[in-house]
Enzyme design. Structure first.
Site, mmCIF file in Angstrom:
data_model
loop_
_atom_site.group_PDB
_atom_site.id
_atom_site.type_symbol
_atom_site.label_atom_id
_atom_site.label_comp_id
_atom_site.label_asym_id
_atom_site.label_seq_id
_atom_site.Cartn_x
_atom_site.Cartn_y
_atom_site.Cartn_z
ATOM 1 N N LYS A 22 0.834 -1.209 0.000
ATOM 2 C CA LYS A 22 0.000 0.000 0.000
ATOM 3 C C LYS A 22 0.873 1.265 0.000
ATOM 4 C CE LYS A 22 -1.919 1.812 4.020
ATOM 5 N NZ LYS A 22 -1.588 3.207 4.194
ATOM 6 N N ASN A 23 1.821 1.314 0.925
ATOM 7 C CA ASN A 23 2.545 2.573 1.101
ATOM 8 C C ASN A 23 3.541 2.864 -0.023
ATOM 9 O OD1 ASN A 23 0.990 3.167 3.278
ATOM 10 N ND2 ASN A 23 2.490 2.490 4.816
ATOM 11 N N CYS A 116 -5.809 7.657 8.873
ATOM 12 C CA CYS A 116 -6.284 7.156 10.167
ATOM 13 C C CYS A 116 -5.908 8.125 11.288
ATOM 14 C CB CYS A 116 -5.645 5.796 10.458
ATOM 15 S SG CYS A 116 -6.199 4.492 9.362
ATOM 16 N N ARG A 121 -0.002 13.688 13.517
ATOM 17 C CA ARG A 121 0.440 13.546 12.130
ATOM 18 C C ARG A 121 0.553 14.875 11.358
ATOM 19 N NH1 ARG A 121 -2.354 8.376 9.389
ATOM 20 N NH2 ARG A 121 -0.291 8.148 8.495
ATOM 21 N N PRO A 122 1.342 15.788 11.872
ATOM 22 C CA PRO A 122 1.521 17.036 11.126
ATOM 23 C C PRO A 122 2.304 16.778 9.841
ATOM 24 C CG PRO A 122 3.097 16.925 12.923
ATOM 25 C CD PRO A 122 2.198 15.726 13.070
ATOM 26 N N ASP A 124 4.505 19.271 8.771
ATOM 27 C CA ASP A 124 5.414 20.418 8.793
ATOM 28 C C ASP A 124 6.759 20.125 8.124
ATOM 29 O OD1 ASP A 124 5.531 18.636 11.069
ATOM 30 O OD2 ASP A 124 7.096 19.930 11.885
ATOM 31 N N ASP A 304 3.366 -0.052 12.163
ATOM 32 C CA ASP A 304 2.187 -0.602 11.484
ATOM 33 C C ASP A 304 1.940 -2.072 11.833
ATOM 34 O OD1 ASP A 304 1.971 1.882 10.354
ATOM 35 O OD2 ASP A 304 2.840 1.311 8.427
ATOM 36 N N ILE A 326 6.161 6.153 17.582
ATOM 37 C CA ILE A 326 5.857 6.942 16.365
ATOM 38 C C ILE A 326 4.545 7.732 16.521
ATOM 39 C CG2 ILE A 326 5.623 6.867 13.820
ATOM 40 C CD1 ILE A 326 8.345 5.748 14.772
ATOM 41 N N ARG A 397 -8.798 -0.630 3.533
ATOM 42 C CA ARG A 397 -7.875 0.398 3.046
ATOM 43 C C ARG A 397 -6.464 -0.140 2.848
ATOM 44 N NH1 ARG A 397 -7.720 5.785 6.272
ATOM 45 N NH2 ARG A 397 -6.105 5.999 4.724
HETATM 46 N N1 EPU Z 1 5.888 13.686 11.413
HETATM 47 C C1 EPU Z 1 5.999 15.003 11.741
HETATM 48 N N2 EPU Z 1 5.996 15.929 10.738
HETATM 49 C C2 EPU Z 1 5.897 15.562 9.428
HETATM 50 C C3 EPU Z 1 5.763 14.208 9.100
HETATM 51 C C4 EPU Z 1 5.754 13.282 10.120
HETATM 52 O O1 EPU Z 1 6.103 15.353 12.897
HETATM 53 O O2 EPU Z 1 5.911 16.452 8.577
HETATM 54 C C5 EPU Z 1 5.860 12.690 12.491
HETATM 55 C C6 EPU Z 1 4.416 12.297 12.850
HETATM 56 O O3 EPU Z 1 3.854 13.113 13.822
HETATM 57 C C7 EPU Z 1 4.606 10.859 13.348
HETATM 58 C C8 EPU Z 1 5.738 10.342 12.485
HETATM 59 O O4 EPU Z 1 6.452 11.504 12.040
HETATM 60 O O5 EPU Z 1 5.013 10.861 14.678
HETATM 61 C C9 EPU Z 1 5.232 9.544 11.297
HETATM 62 O O6 EPU Z 1 4.403 10.413 10.644
HETATM 63 P P1 EPU Z 1 3.404 10.163 9.479
HETATM 64 O O7 EPU Z 1 2.231 9.430 9.901
HETATM 65 O O8 EPU Z 1 3.241 11.492 8.829
HETATM 66 O O9 EPU Z 1 4.241 9.224 8.619
HETATM 67 P P2 EPU Z 1 4.207 9.059 7.156
HETATM 68 O O10 EPU Z 1 5.626 9.034 6.778
HETATM 69 O O11 EPU Z 1 3.333 9.989 6.434
HETATM 70 C C10 EPU Z 1 4.054 6.522 6.545
HETATM 71 C C11 EPU Z 1 2.929 5.550 6.320
HETATM 72 C C12 EPU Z 1 2.282 5.151 7.636
HETATM 73 C C13 EPU Z 1 3.368 4.600 8.559
HETATM 74 C C14 EPU Z 1 4.502 5.620 8.734
HETATM 75 C C15 EPU Z 1 5.628 5.106 9.584
HETATM 76 C C16 EPU Z 1 2.108 6.238 4.158
HETATM 77 C C17 EPU Z 1 1.017 6.831 3.351
HETATM 78 N N3 EPU Z 1 1.916 6.168 5.465
HETATM 79 O O12 EPU Z 1 3.456 7.658 7.089
HETATM 80 O O13 EPU Z 1 1.364 4.134 7.325
HETATM 81 O O14 EPU Z 1 2.803 4.326 9.818
HETATM 82 O O15 EPU Z 1 5.023 5.986 7.437
HETATM 83 O O16 EPU Z 1 6.208 4.017 9.003
HETATM 84 O O17 EPU Z 1 3.097 5.797 3.613
HETATM 85 C C18 EPU Z 1 -0.343 2.593 7.780
HETATM 86 O O18 EPU Z 1 -0.035 2.035 6.709
HETATM 87 O O19 EPU Z 1 -1.160 2.097 8.608
HETATM 88 C C19 EPU Z 1 0.263 3.872 8.094
HETATM 89 C C20 EPU Z 1 -0.205 4.662 9.038
#
Ligand code: EPU
Length: 418
Positions: A22-23, A116, A121-122, A124, A304, A326, A397
């Site tokens: 998915k990711n 979710c 999940r900012p 920034d 995850d 996380i 999803r």
């Molecule tokens: N974070 C920030 N600022 C940012 C981005 C992230 O502070 O600009 C922090 C978040 O607050 C959190 C951590 O970094 O503590 C991870 O943040 P985020 O959820 O934004 O991670 P992501 O990189 O967008 C991807 C996967 C997630 C997975 C995480 C960690 C996608 C679309 N999502 O998210 O997938 O948990 O990496 O491996 O790729 C899932 O599949 O269930 C899922 C939530």
């Protein structure tokens, strides 16, 4: 809205194939707008996030065609468009249109992404990255407006090794003049998957999969071809099911290097499995040990898989401790696990205790989020009696065709549209 109904206790046997990640897929589709003309993405999972991403592609006037699990995207007639709230809120990954559109059009207007509710999940770090490249980012009524006359390559240090920020900045950097270096980049396999797609199209990207990625700006890419890696989280979820209910269950399409942290944790707690080139074969373990798990960025234990793993630990001997580093809100599933008979205790938003082994019984529960839903599904499969999981759309999803897949290995499971 969907509801999954499970009659627990069936052995799981035979072969179950892991779908594309998915990711990875949710980043590869937006990345395809950097390709002038056609690209092909193989092994696309059948999950609802993909439906919404294809709707966004159509809004951008791209042609799309599915041939089995391959997606052919033609961007020949692509046109800039704003991404409206009704599509962007449907998933987290809509944020990848920021980086991709910035590189392709020099602008992006997109309503806040969804996903979710497992923490604040900012985004920034994504925004800071775009700004470092020279973009102007404004927020006007729940909408990001990102514009750039010119993007210029630079060195960007990520405050946190976020998967989303790493990929998004990598995409935007392709539209920049000169070289961008991302320091403290995330190292997840999904980043390697996206980088290899871009490299196949002619991009000059070095270091994906390490914490320093170097991207040379080049917005006109061609002939995109990529195969989505197998989903390491889906694979891990099936392996967990196998450890609880398997009778020589073969989980096929596994890249075991992507799952080192899970596999070594299973070995630590006495769960045996047989590893072959692309499969893990696993049977029910009757004597599972307790453990300490700390979720970390890759290659650490994946957040995850934390929730499905908690269900496994309800069957372990003694007290296990989970430290979720996380997200701040990823234990909601445990309230339902406790209703099913588990003994878990939320110490605070990052720490959980699990006391086992406990007998679980079927109940009416509600999926709280994607992986929380998976945790309840694992619980329903091992419970005595019937469970009903409402809001199962969360599960759909991230786990393509899950009901048929589980049926094919012996689970008594049905899905209803309610
Ligand atoms: N974070 C920030 N600022 C940012 C981005 C992230 O502070 O600009 C922090 C978040 O607050 C959190 C951590 O970094 O503590 C991870 O943040 P985020 O959820 O934004 O991670 P992501 O990189 O967008 C991807 C996967 C997630 C997975 C995480 C960690 C996608 C679309 N999502 O998210 O997938 O948990 O990496 O491996 O790729 C899932 O599949 O269930 C899922 C939530």
């Amino acid at each position: 809205m969907h509801r999954i109904i499970v009659e627990g206790g069936s052995k799981l046997t035979g072969e179950i194939k892991v779908s594309g990640a998915k990711n990875s897929a949710v980043a590869l589709i937006p990345a395809s707008i950097l390709c002038k003309g056609k690209s092909i993405i193989y092994n696309v999972p059948e999950i609802s996030d993909i439906d919404y991403l294809t709707k966004i592609m159509k809004l951008l006037n791209c042609d799309l065609k599915f041939e089995n699990d391959s997606l052919i995207i033609d961007t020949t007639n692509i046109k800039y468009n704003e991404i409206p709230e009704n599509l962007s809120v449907m998933m987290r990954a809509s944020y990848y249109y920021m980086g991709a559109m910035l590189a392709r059009f020099g602008k992006a207007e997109i309503s806040f992404p969804g996903g979710c509710t497992i923490g604040a999940r900012p985004i920034d770090i994504h925004i800071k990255g775009f700004e470092s490249l020279g973009a102007k980012v404004e927020i006007i009524r729940n909408k990001y407006i990102i514009t750039a006359d010119k993007l210029i390559g630079t060195k960007i240090y990520l405050d946190f090794a976020s998967v989303g920020a790493t990929i998004n900045i990598m995409l935007a950097a392709l539209g920049a003049e000169g070289t961008t270096i991302i320091e403290n980049a995330a190292r997840e396999p999904e980043i390697v998957n996206v980088a290899s797609f871009l490299i196949n199209m002619g991009a000059d990207i070095k270091g994906a999969g390490t914490s320093t990625i170097e991207i040379v700006g080049k917005p006109c890419l061609e002939n995109g071809v990529v195969e989505v890696f197998p989903d390491r989280i889906e694979a891990g979820t099936f392996i967990i099911m196998g450890a609880l209910l398997g009778d020589n269950l073969k989980v096929k399409g596994v890249i075991s290097e992507h799952l080192e942290s899970l596999l070594s944790k299973l070995s630590e707690i006495g769960i045996e499995y047989v590893q072959s080139s692309d499969a893990i074969t696993i049977s029910k373990c009757d004597n599972i040990g307790s453990c300490y798990i700390k979720t970390l960025v890759y290659p650490g234990f994946p957040t995850d898989l934390q929730q499905p793993m908690v269900t496994l630990l309800t069957q372990a001997n003694g007290k296990s401790v989970i430290e979720e580093t996380i997200y701040e809100n990823r234990f909601k599933n445990t309230l339902y696990l406790n209703e099913m008979g588990a003994k878990t205790n939320i110490i605070d938003e990052h720490n959980l205790e699990v006391f086992g082994p406990t007998k679980l019984v079927g109940k009416n529960v509600v999926a709280t989020d994607l992986r929380g839903g998976a945790s309840l599904l694992v619980a329903a499969l091992i419970s005595e009696g019937r469970s009903v999981i409402d809001d199962a759309d969360y599960i759909l999803r991230g786990y393509g065709n899950i009901v048929n897949k589980l049926k094919s290995i012996g689970a008594k499971i049905e899905i209803e549209n309610v």
